[in-house]
Design an enzyme around this catalytic site. Structure first.
Site, PDB file in Angstrom:
ATOM      1  N   ARG A 113       6.642  45.797 -20.547  1.00 41.97           N
ATOM      2  CA  ARG A 113       7.230  44.494 -20.189  1.00 41.97           C
ATOM      3  C   ARG A 113       7.596  44.462 -18.702  1.00 41.97           C
ATOM      4  O   ARG A 113       7.399  43.454 -18.020  1.00 41.97           O
ATOM      5  CB  ARG A 113       8.473  44.231 -21.035  1.00 41.97           C
ATOM      6  CG  ARG A 113       8.138  43.802 -22.465  1.00 41.97           C
ATOM      7  CD  ARG A 113       9.287  44.033 -23.434  1.00 41.97           C
ATOM      8  NE  ARG A 113      10.509  43.337 -23.071  1.00 41.97           N
ATOM      9  CZ  ARG A 113      11.709  43.657 -23.531  1.00 41.97           C
ATOM     10  NH1 ARG A 113      11.845  44.651 -24.404  1.00 41.97           N
ATOM     11  NH2 ARG A 113      12.774  42.976 -23.157  1.00 41.97           N
ATOM     12  N   LYS A 164      20.235  38.737 -18.023  1.00 42.08           N
ATOM     13  CA  LYS A 164      20.135  37.272 -18.033  1.00 42.08           C
ATOM     14  C   LYS A 164      20.921  36.662 -19.199  1.00 42.08           C
ATOM     15  O   LYS A 164      21.747  35.787 -19.004  1.00 42.08           O
ATOM     16  CB  LYS A 164      18.655  36.833 -18.134  1.00 42.08           C
ATOM     17  CG  LYS A 164      17.784  37.345 -16.990  1.00 42.08           C
ATOM     18  CD  LYS A 164      16.340  36.867 -17.112  1.00 42.08           C
ATOM     19  CE  LYS A 164      15.578  37.461 -18.276  1.00 42.08           C
ATOM     20  NZ  LYS A 164      15.292  38.898 -18.185  1.00 42.08           N
ATOM     21  N   ARG A 171      20.309  48.178 -26.550  1.00 49.37           N
ATOM     22  CA  ARG A 171      20.716  46.811 -26.872  1.00 49.37           C
ATOM     23  C   ARG A 171      20.731  46.576 -28.379  1.00 49.37           C
ATOM     24  O   ARG A 171      19.866  47.033 -29.116  1.00 49.37           O
ATOM     25  CB  ARG A 171      19.765  45.803 -26.225  1.00 49.37           C
ATOM     26  CG  ARG A 171      19.985  44.393 -26.778  1.00 49.37           C
ATOM     27  CD  ARG A 171      19.310  43.329 -25.998  1.00 49.37           C
ATOM     28  NE  ARG A 171      17.965  43.676 -25.611  1.00 49.37           N
ATOM     29  CZ  ARG A 171      17.309  43.061 -24.635  1.00 49.37           C
ATOM     30  NH1 ARG A 171      17.898  42.098 -23.957  1.00 49.37           N
ATOM     31  NH2 ARG A 171      16.097  43.430 -24.346  1.00 49.37           N
ATOM     32  N   ARG A 199       7.624  32.333 -16.203  1.00 48.19           N
ATOM     33  CA  ARG A 199       7.323  33.762 -16.194  1.00 48.19           C
ATOM     34  C   ARG A 199       5.971  34.053 -15.555  1.00 48.19           C
ATOM     35  O   ARG A 199       5.594  35.206 -15.377  1.00 48.19           O
ATOM     36  CB  ARG A 199       7.250  34.244 -17.641  1.00 48.19           C
ATOM     37  CG  ARG A 199       8.562  34.734 -18.224  1.00 48.19           C
ATOM     38  CD  ARG A 199       8.571  36.198 -18.209  1.00 48.19           C
ATOM     39  NE  ARG A 199       9.138  36.934 -19.328  1.00 48.19           N
ATOM     40  CZ  ARG A 199      10.224  36.732 -20.024  1.00 48.19           C
ATOM     41  NH1 ARG A 199      10.920  35.655 -19.879  1.00 48.19           N
ATOM     42  NH2 ARG A 199      10.611  37.589 -20.926  1.00 48.19           N
ATOM     43  N   ARG A 239      15.847  44.708 -31.397  1.00 43.24           N
ATOM     44  CA  ARG A 239      14.607  43.942 -31.176  1.00 43.24           C
ATOM     45  C   ARG A 239      13.394  44.852 -31.267  1.00 43.24           C
ATOM     46  O   ARG A 239      13.412  45.951 -30.720  1.00 43.24           O
ATOM     47  CB  ARG A 239      14.647  43.269 -29.794  1.00 43.24           C
ATOM     48  CG  ARG A 239      15.257  41.886 -29.841  1.00 43.24           C
ATOM     49  CD  ARG A 239      15.551  41.311 -28.491  1.00 43.24           C
ATOM     50  NE  ARG A 239      14.436  41.361 -27.549  1.00 43.24           N
ATOM     51  CZ  ARG A 239      14.475  40.785 -26.342  1.00 43.24           C
ATOM     52  NH1 ARG A 239      15.561  40.137 -25.953  1.00 43.24           N
ATOM     53  NH2 ARG A 239      13.458  40.871 -25.533  1.00 43.24           N
TER      54      ARG A 239
HETATM   55  P1  AP5 Z   1      20.548  41.161 -21.718  1.00 44.10           P
HETATM   56  O1  AP5 Z   1      21.605  40.270 -21.192  1.00 44.10           O
HETATM   57  O2  AP5 Z   1      20.118  41.035 -23.135  1.00 44.10           O
HETATM   58  O3  AP5 Z   1      19.299  41.149 -20.724  1.00 44.10           O
HETATM   59  P2  AP5 Z   1      18.149  40.068 -20.512  1.00 44.10           P
HETATM   60  O4  AP5 Z   1      17.876  40.020 -19.053  1.00 44.10           O
HETATM   61  O5  AP5 Z   1      18.490  38.807 -21.202  1.00 44.10           O
HETATM   62  O6  AP5 Z   1      16.971  40.852 -21.210  1.00 44.10           O
HETATM   63  P3  AP5 Z   1      15.756  40.429 -22.135  1.00 44.10           P
HETATM   64  O7  AP5 Z   1      15.147  41.715 -22.577  1.00 44.10           O
HETATM   65  O8  AP5 Z   1      16.181  39.475 -23.207  1.00 44.10           O
HETATM   66  O9  AP5 Z   1      14.809  39.743 -21.174  1.00 44.10           O
HETATM   67  P4  AP5 Z   1      13.310  39.651 -21.368  1.00 44.10           P
HETATM   68  O10 AP5 Z   1      13.021  38.812 -20.193  1.00 44.10           O
HETATM   69  O11 AP5 Z   1      12.565  40.894 -21.472  1.00 44.10           O
HETATM   70  O12 AP5 Z   1      13.164  39.018 -22.831  1.00 44.10           O
HETATM   71  P5  AP5 Z   1      13.076  37.525 -23.363  1.00 44.10           P
HETATM   72  O13 AP5 Z   1      13.949  37.424 -24.535  1.00 44.10           O
HETATM   73  O14 AP5 Z   1      13.198  36.550 -22.278  1.00 44.10           O
HETATM   74  O15 AP5 Z   1      21.071  42.654 -21.461  1.00 44.10           O
HETATM   75  C1  AP5 Z   1      20.311  43.764 -21.866  1.00 44.10           C
HETATM   76  C2  AP5 Z   1      21.245  44.891 -22.327  1.00 44.10           C
HETATM   77  O16 AP5 Z   1      22.026  45.371 -21.220  1.00 44.10           O
HETATM   78  C3  AP5 Z   1      22.242  44.483 -23.400  1.00 44.10           C
HETATM   79  O17 AP5 Z   1      22.444  45.524 -24.291  1.00 44.10           O
HETATM   80  C4  AP5 Z   1      23.524  44.205 -22.595  1.00 44.10           C
HETATM   81  O18 AP5 Z   1      24.675  44.401 -23.372  1.00 44.10           O
HETATM   82  C5  AP5 Z   1      23.422  45.190 -21.461  1.00 44.10           C
HETATM   83  N1  AP5 Z   1      24.008  44.693 -20.201  1.00 44.10           N
HETATM   84  C6  AP5 Z   1      23.925  43.416 -19.705  1.00 44.10           C
HETATM   85  N2  AP5 Z   1      24.589  43.314 -18.533  1.00 44.10           N
HETATM   86  C7  AP5 Z   1      25.085  44.557 -18.262  1.00 44.10           C
HETATM   87  C8  AP5 Z   1      25.861  45.112 -17.173  1.00 44.10           C
HETATM   88  N3  AP5 Z   1      26.245  44.353 -16.130  1.00 44.10           N
HETATM   89  N4  AP5 Z   1      26.162  46.418 -17.221  1.00 44.10           N
HETATM   90  C9  AP5 Z   1      25.770  47.191 -18.284  1.00 44.10           C
HETATM   91  N5  AP5 Z   1      25.048  46.731 -19.334  1.00 44.10           N
HETATM   92  C10 AP5 Z   1      24.699  45.434 -19.331  1.00 44.10           C
HETATM   93  O19 AP5 Z   1      11.532  37.481 -23.837  1.00 44.10           O
HETATM   94  C11 AP5 Z   1      11.081  38.227 -24.927  1.00 44.10           C
HETATM   95  C12 AP5 Z   1       9.596  38.001 -25.149  1.00 44.10           C
HETATM   96  O20 AP5 Z   1       9.353  36.609 -25.432  1.00 44.10           O
HETATM   97  C13 AP5 Z   1       8.684  38.290 -23.949  1.00 44.10           C
HETATM   98  O21 AP5 Z   1       8.342  39.658 -23.863  1.00 44.10           O
HETATM   99  C14 AP5 Z   1       7.479  37.404 -24.273  1.00 44.10           C
HETATM  100  O22 AP5 Z   1       6.667  37.962 -25.263  1.00 44.10           O
HETATM  101  C15 AP5 Z   1       8.140  36.155 -24.844  1.00 44.10           C
HETATM  102  N6  AP5 Z   1       8.445  35.178 -23.779  1.00 44.10           N
HETATM  103  C16 AP5 Z   1       9.667  34.747 -23.399  1.00 44.10           C
HETATM  104  N7  AP5 Z   1       9.580  33.851 -22.406  1.00 44.10           N
HETATM  105  C17 AP5 Z   1       8.261  33.710 -22.141  1.00 44.10           C
HETATM  106  C18 AP5 Z   1       7.526  32.926 -21.204  1.00 44.10           C
HETATM  107  N8  AP5 Z   1       8.143  32.116 -20.332  1.00 44.10           N
HETATM  108  N9  AP5 Z   1       6.182  33.030 -21.206  1.00 44.10           N
HETATM  109  C19 AP5 Z   1       5.548  33.830 -22.074  1.00 44.10           C
HETATM  110  N10 AP5 Z   1       6.177  34.607 -22.991  1.00 44.10           N
HETATM  111  C20 AP5 Z   1       7.527  34.541 -23.025  1.00 44.10           C
END
Ligand code: AP5
Length: 222
Positions: free
Chosen positions: A169, A18, A129, A94, A158
């Site tokens: 997760r 994402k 990552r 979410r 992270r």
């Molecule tokens: P990346 O692009 O970083 O992936 P992402 O989908 O953004 O992953 P996240 O882990 O950030 O999502 P998440 O939903 O778990 O965490 P969030 O920050 O929202 O890519 C990942 C890796 O893969 C990178 O190394 C990248 O280089 C690589 N990659 C990407 N594309 C690729 C490809 N095509 N091929 C190969 N490699 C690739 O949330 C974190 C925490 O915040 C949650 O756990 C929760 O505690 C809290 N939180 C956030 N939002 C909410 C909500 N709405 N409600 C409650 N709690 C929340």
């Protein structure tokens, strides 16, 4: 005059790409990127009241309580830049309660993008990552290594990117995904996220270009 700006939601499991796709979407379409994960991490590192409340949940890979996140998103989406340039909402809603909050506020996107990536790939993506705290750019130790030694030295991991926490997760994601999808079935666009990032982006780009044309046509039409 410009037509109504695009409103986009992007979702998918942890590490489905994402954030990576959002960087590319913002470059091309100029939408305001609203990532609840990024907003929360900024609160945590600034040591705010919200950050202090959210920290434990985030570090253990659990969801932060709905009311904290919903207030944050509501405030961000109502700012002028988001209204004028359109928005790209990443990581929200979410839970079904979060989706309901948006519906009640009459906040609906033009499209709901879902990135599909198999579980076993997600673990490797999370564990490898790295983040650049200065630019916010996302790297991967093998797939997307940093451009220079200088950047490499400042990269951080992270706290929720251990194999064990990624698995939990992912489980939480799976418990919630169906209830959220049911709200957006009419605008759902599933995309295969298990391809090189440029190939994934090409498909998203085409989708958004078509949507922009449709909005433009709808505006100038009778
Ligand atoms: P990346 O692009 O970083 O992936 P992402 O989908 O953004 O992953 P996240 O882990 O950030 O999502 P998440 O939903 O778990 O965490 P969030 O920050 O929202 O890519 C990942 C890796 O893969 C990178 O190394 C990248 O280089 C690589 N990659 C990407 N594309 C690729 C490809 N095509 N091929 C190969 N490699 C690739 O949330 C974190 C925490 O915040 C949650 O756990 C929760 O505690 C809290 N939180 C956030 N939002 C909410 C909500 N709405 N409600 C409650 N709690 C929340």
């Amino acid at each position: 005059s410009r037509s109504e700006p695009l409103k986009v939601m992007i979702s998918g499991a942890p590490a489905s790409g994402k954030g990576t796709q959002c960087e590319l979407i913002v470059q091309k379409f100029g939408l305001v990127h609203v990532s609840t994960g990024d907003l929360l991490r900024a609160e945590v590192s600034a040591g705010t009241e919200i950050g202090n409340k959210a920290k434990e949940y985030m570090n253990s890979g659990r969801l932060v309580p709905d009311e904290i996140v919903t207030a944050m998103v509501k405030a961000r989406l109502s700012r002028d830049d988001a209204k004028q340039n359109g928005w790209l909402l990443d990581g929200y809603p979410r839970t079904s309660a979060q989706a309901q909050s948006l519906e009640e506020m009459k906040i609906r996107p033009d499209v709901y993008i879902l990135l599909n990536v198999p579980d076993e790939i997600l673990i490797d993506r999370c564990v490898g990552r790295r983040l650049d705290p200065e630019t916010g750019k996302i790297y991967h130790i093998t797939h997307f290594p940093p451009e220079s030694e200088e950047i490499k030295k400042r990269l951080i991991t992270r706290p929720d990117d251990t194999e064990e926490k990624v698995k939990s997760r992912l489980q939480i994601y799976k418990q919630n995904v169906q209830a959220i999808l049911s709200t957006y079935l009419d605008i759902l666009n599933e995309i295969d996220g298990n391809r090189p990032k440029d190939a994934v982006f090409k498909e998203i780009e085409n989708l958004l270009l078509r949507l922009e044309e449709k909005k433009e046509a709808g505006k100038s039409g009778v």
